[in-house]
Write an enzyme that holds these catalytic residues in place. Sequence first.
Site, PDB file in Angstrom:
ATOM      1  CD  GLN B 129      -2.545   1.098   2.736  1.00 50.72           C
ATOM      2  OE1 GLN B 129      -2.109   0.407   3.654  1.00 50.72           O
ATOM      3  NE2 GLN B 129      -3.621   1.846   2.865  1.00 50.72           N
ATOM      4  CB  SER B 132       2.282   6.702   4.704  1.00 54.78           C
ATOM      5  OG  SER B 132       1.131   6.195   5.316  1.00 54.78           O
ATOM      6  CB  SER B 164       3.647  -3.083   5.558  1.00 55.99           C
ATOM      7  OG  SER B 164       3.476  -2.178   6.613  1.00 55.99           O
ATOM      8  CD  GLU B 247      -5.044   0.776   6.518  1.00 59.47           C
ATOM      9  OE1 GLU B 247      -5.341   1.744   5.790  1.00 59.47           O
ATOM     10  OE2 GLU B 247      -3.887   0.531   6.887  1.00 59.47           O
ATOM     11  CD  GLU B 368      -3.149  10.449  19.526  1.00 61.28           C
ATOM     12  OE1 GLU B 368      -2.902   9.770  18.510  1.00 61.28           O
ATOM     13  OE2 GLU B 368      -2.625  10.216  20.632  1.00 61.28           O
TER      14      GLU B 368
HETATM   15  C1  LIG Z   1       4.160  -0.621  11.369  1.00 60.16           C
HETATM   16  C2  LIG Z   1       3.575   0.340  10.418  1.00 60.16           C
HETATM   17  C3  LIG Z   1       3.210  -0.092   9.159  1.00 60.16           C
HETATM   18  C4  LIG Z   1       2.687   0.799   8.242  1.00 60.16           C
HETATM   19  N1  LIG Z   1       2.379   0.342   6.995  1.00 60.16           N
HETATM   20  C5  LIG Z   1       1.955   1.215   6.057  1.00 60.16           C
HETATM   21  C6  LIG Z   1       1.742   0.782   4.719  1.00 60.16           C
HETATM   22  O1  LIG Z   1       1.905  -0.390   4.398  1.00 60.16           O
HETATM   23  N2  LIG Z   1       1.356   1.683   3.809  1.00 60.16           N
HETATM   24  C7  LIG Z   1       1.140   2.987   4.132  1.00 60.16           C
HETATM   25  O2  LIG Z   1       0.767   3.739   3.262  1.00 60.16           O
HETATM   26  N3  LIG Z   1       1.336   3.442   5.403  1.00 60.16           N
HETATM   27  C8  LIG Z   1       1.746   2.583   6.357  1.00 60.16           C
HETATM   28  N4  LIG Z   1       1.968   3.032   7.645  1.00 60.16           N
HETATM   29  C9  LIG Z   1       1.849   4.463   7.914  1.00 60.16           C
HETATM   30  C10 LIG Z   1       0.677   4.858   8.801  1.00 60.16           C
HETATM   31  O3  LIG Z   1      -0.511   4.832   8.082  1.00 60.16           O
HETATM   32  C11 LIG Z   1       0.992   6.259   9.347  1.00 60.16           C
HETATM   33  O4  LIG Z   1       2.112   6.139  10.191  1.00 60.16           O
HETATM   34  C12 LIG Z   1      -0.159   6.848  10.097  1.00 60.16           C
HETATM   35  O5  LIG Z   1      -1.185   7.188   9.223  1.00 60.16           O
HETATM   36  C13 LIG Z   1       0.264   8.094  10.915  1.00 60.16           C
HETATM   37  O6  LIG Z   1       0.898   9.024  10.113  1.00 60.16           O
HETATM   38  P1  LIG Z   1       2.302   9.669  10.533  1.00 60.16           P
HETATM   39  O7  LIG Z   1       3.197   8.545  10.863  1.00 60.16           O
HETATM   40  O8  LIG Z   1       2.680  10.587   9.474  1.00 60.16           O
HETATM   41  O9  LIG Z   1       2.010  10.460  11.857  1.00 60.16           O
HETATM   42  P2  LIG Z   1       1.406  11.939  11.943  1.00 60.16           P
HETATM   43  O10 LIG Z   1       0.213  12.031  11.083  1.00 60.16           O
HETATM   44  O11 LIG Z   1       2.488  12.921  11.736  1.00 60.16           O
HETATM   45  O12 LIG Z   1       0.941  11.969  13.442  1.00 60.16           O
HETATM   46  C14 LIG Z   1       1.829  12.271  14.537  1.00 60.16           C
HETATM   47  C15 LIG Z   1       0.991  12.377  15.801  1.00 60.16           C
HETATM   48  O13 LIG Z   1       0.092  13.464  15.672  1.00 60.16           O
HETATM   49  C16 LIG Z   1      -1.232  13.056  15.898  1.00 60.16           C
HETATM   50  N5  LIG Z   1      -2.134  13.828  15.059  1.00 60.16           N
HETATM   51  C17 LIG Z   1      -2.072  14.025  13.731  1.00 60.16           C
HETATM   52  N6  LIG Z   1      -3.106  14.761  13.313  1.00 60.16           N
HETATM   53  C18 LIG Z   1      -3.851  15.046  14.388  1.00 60.16           C
HETATM   54  C19 LIG Z   1      -5.071  15.735  14.629  1.00 60.16           C
HETATM   55  N7  LIG Z   1      -5.770  16.293  13.647  1.00 60.16           N
HETATM   56  N8  LIG Z   1      -5.529  15.783  15.892  1.00 60.16           N
HETATM   57  C20 LIG Z   1      -4.851  15.203  16.907  1.00 60.16           C
HETATM   58  N9  LIG Z   1      -3.728  14.540  16.757  1.00 60.16           N
HETATM   59  C21 LIG Z   1      -3.229  14.450  15.519  1.00 60.16           C
HETATM   60  C22 LIG Z   1      -1.240  11.591  15.531  1.00 60.16           C
HETATM   61  O14 LIG Z   1      -2.323  10.926  16.141  1.00 60.16           O
HETATM   62  C23 LIG Z   1       0.113  11.145  16.026  1.00 60.16           C
HETATM   63  O15 LIG Z   1       0.036  10.863  17.394  1.00 60.16           O
HETATM   64  C24 LIG Z   1       2.485   2.157   8.594  1.00 60.16           C
HETATM   65  C25 LIG Z   1       2.822   2.587   9.867  1.00 60.16           C
HETATM   66  C26 LIG Z   1       3.372   1.697  10.778  1.00 60.16           C
HETATM   67  C27 LIG Z   1       3.720   2.197  12.136  1.00 60.16           C
END
Ligand SMILES: Cc1cc2nc3c(=O)[nH]c(=O)nc-3n(C[C@H](O)[C@H](O)[C@H](O)COP(=O)(O)OP(=O)(O)OC[C@H]3O[C@@H](n4cnc5c(N)ncnc54)[C@H](O)[C@@H]3O)c2cc1C
Lengths: 364, 400
Positions: B129, B132, B164, B247, B368
Amino acid sequence: MNFDFSADQKELADHARRFLGESCTFDRLRDNMAGEEAYDRSLWQQMVELGWTAINIPEAQGGLGMGSLELCLLSEEVGRVLAPVPFFSTVCLGAHILNQLGQESLREQYLPPIAAGESVVAVALMPGLGQLEYADGCASGALGPVAWLGAADLLISRARDNHGTECLVLIDAKHATVARRNIDGVVLDGLVRHGQAEFSATPARLLASGDEARRLIELALAQAAILTAFEQLGGAQACCEMARDYSLERYTFGRVIGGYQAIKHKLADVQVEIELARSNAYYGAWALATDAAELARAAALARISATEAFTLAAEENLQVHGGIGYTWEANCHFYYQRARLLAINYGNADYWSQQLLAGLQAAH
Amino acid sequence: MDFNDSAEEAAFRAEVRAWLQQNASDYTEPLALRQGDPRIAEMGRSWQKQKAKGGFAAISWPVEAGGRGASPIEEVIFAEEEGRYHVPVGPFVGIGINLAVPTIRAHGTPEQIEKFARPTLLGEILWCQLFSEPGAGSDLAAVRTRATRDGDDWLVNGQKVWTSWAHTADWGIMLARTDPEQAKHKGLSFFLVDMRSAGIDVRPIRSISGESEFNEVFLTDVRIPDSQRLGAVGDGWKVAMTTLMNERASAADQSQSLPDVESLLAALGEQGRAANTRQLASLYAREQGLKYFGLRQLTRLSQGGNPDPISVMSKLVYANLLQDVSALGLDALGLPGAFAGRENHEAKKFQYGYQWSAALRIAGGADEILRNQIAERVLGLPGEIRSDKGVPFSQLPVGR
Ligand SMILES: Cc1cc2nc3c(=O)[nH]c(=O)nc-3n(C[C@H](O)[C@H](O)[C@H](O)COP(=O)(O)OP(=O)(O)OC[C@H]3O[C@@H](n4cnc5c(N)ncnc54)[C@H](O)[C@@H]3O)c2cc1C
């Protein structure tokens, strides 16, 4: 697998919700607390007319012969509006215990008046709330605090006979040898009137003793736990809705407080706890209705979850209301105090946690 | 209200058990492989093939789509029975079955469905996928990977992250920006990407466990034929919502290699249990409540209802529960547990649970974000104040 109530059962709940929503208002609760009557007699009479006191009593004894599932749903609705009536002790416990008795003559004598709404029952099953000694058809001792003891017609109580054996007795609570009073004044939840009583050689019917008494008490406690869980669920859901509604009306810093994430997340957590509690309560309802082998575990699960959910919902509801939430006029306090009362009643979280773990360990 | 299997359900369960006994005998012990090891994905591929042969690959899909046409309840029965074995199921196969194919079936052309649905079901295509990016996670619509039209093709440049199993995937589902002058949700399109295309560079990222399950994917002038666009140009967000809904529905899957409260009770011993009675009972009530919550949702689906918006709470509750259970287990086991090797499956569960729960609280909708969703969609509270509405994407501020 079908993990939901039937359409008929849901209709009964909807009807109960509409009726109680219209008749059991917060003003009525305040009037009840100010008045002399222990419980709301006219509301009770309406419930009797709707058949609620007959719901779990067999048709042969003048009841409707329905099962525990209906009782679960009614308990939730009673809990939602905090109806100040002895529904729980009379119907959920009193009728239930009498129903389990082997002797038909006892069932014939005591169930029809309950079904007809002519007999209110107080029940004393938990240890630590006084002690009754039973000998030769008489009971002596003191009990309290026990819900509705000051107003009940009948009392079903745990007692000890002169050999120290556990037994279950039934007493005419209005008998001249019973000295009883309502506990009034500033108490935690003045809507569920609790009473105290002294018994001096009061005539008593022996319902069961020894193993049979213990079996009945254990069953009644499981029933109490699951139906209390439904009552707690009703209260918790009411709190969540009340907090949500208020958060959409109250403005600070130029916007409704319900738009602030701290409030949104708080209320989301409350709703999540309620859903978990509801799921465990449904499992409890199923276990009760089918007399499942898992009843004891289901009772503990339902009770532990519901106590957590109602506690959180009631505390955060008051918090979301700010200063007004701490006033008598706002209605948060009814739930805030009821949540604690129900958390304590019929076994607190420590009690049910120990039951649950002991059961899990025994299963291994 | 009936909690037991119906006669048909019981018959199905018996059939599944018998089939598993015949076919899953290789999987009675935990796999001795590191997370992310490509051999796991290959095992997953053959297990999927085997399931397809047995008629269990897509239980609740319609027959014409290659499924069994059975109920969601039977789907769960299969998963329960399958879960008694250490079968190689996970995102390496799940992304295709649970995310890619449902999205393709909802938005694809007949040719796309023909090309991808059945081969995925048969384990012939593994998916990843590509959503991100470094600047787009929770705020997924902020993706900046750029797709520009070039004749019958698109040329794609940008970077994806946290992908992933990209290192074992044959194809990827990708969200990319086709028009940066539109507001951010409007300028997106959705593509199916052959992971063997020239210009794709997959680099492993080490996770907190030291293993590499996810990757960075760099795309440099990757050429994608327009026939691999899913949905209309500019409709990428709508298509991605289908993926995200699926998902959320499949995110709380639990596995044999993670601890549950029963394993915690065993790890604690009599003294530990006595000292933590109330907390243990509370955790157990959450775990069981979650299970019965799932059954309530399942009842709703099996009666033809739509998914309830509250169902996103499953992952929220599970991830936090897993963290609490794992932490308590590790505390109880002390240093011998923290430094236990692979041969100690029980201790390993708590180590892995503690690590993985941290990922689970973020991936597939962070705590969140899910709380916001519950507040808004279930309780009707106002949406977040946002400063990106109606602003062309190219003019939005960016941070780190
Ligand atoms: C093990 C693992 C596997 C993954 N696999 C995939 C994959 O296969 N394909 C893929 O596309 N993605 C994948 N992801 C990505 C995952 O979808 C993102 O990590 C997730 O959507 C969070 O985005 P970010 O990491 O950019 O965090 P951010 O969006 O930057 O968030 C950082 C913090 O801010 C908080 N936050 C953000 N916006 C708000 C708001 N409006 N209000 C309050 N709090 C907020 C969040 O809750 C979090 O605590 C994976 C992630 C992990 C950890």
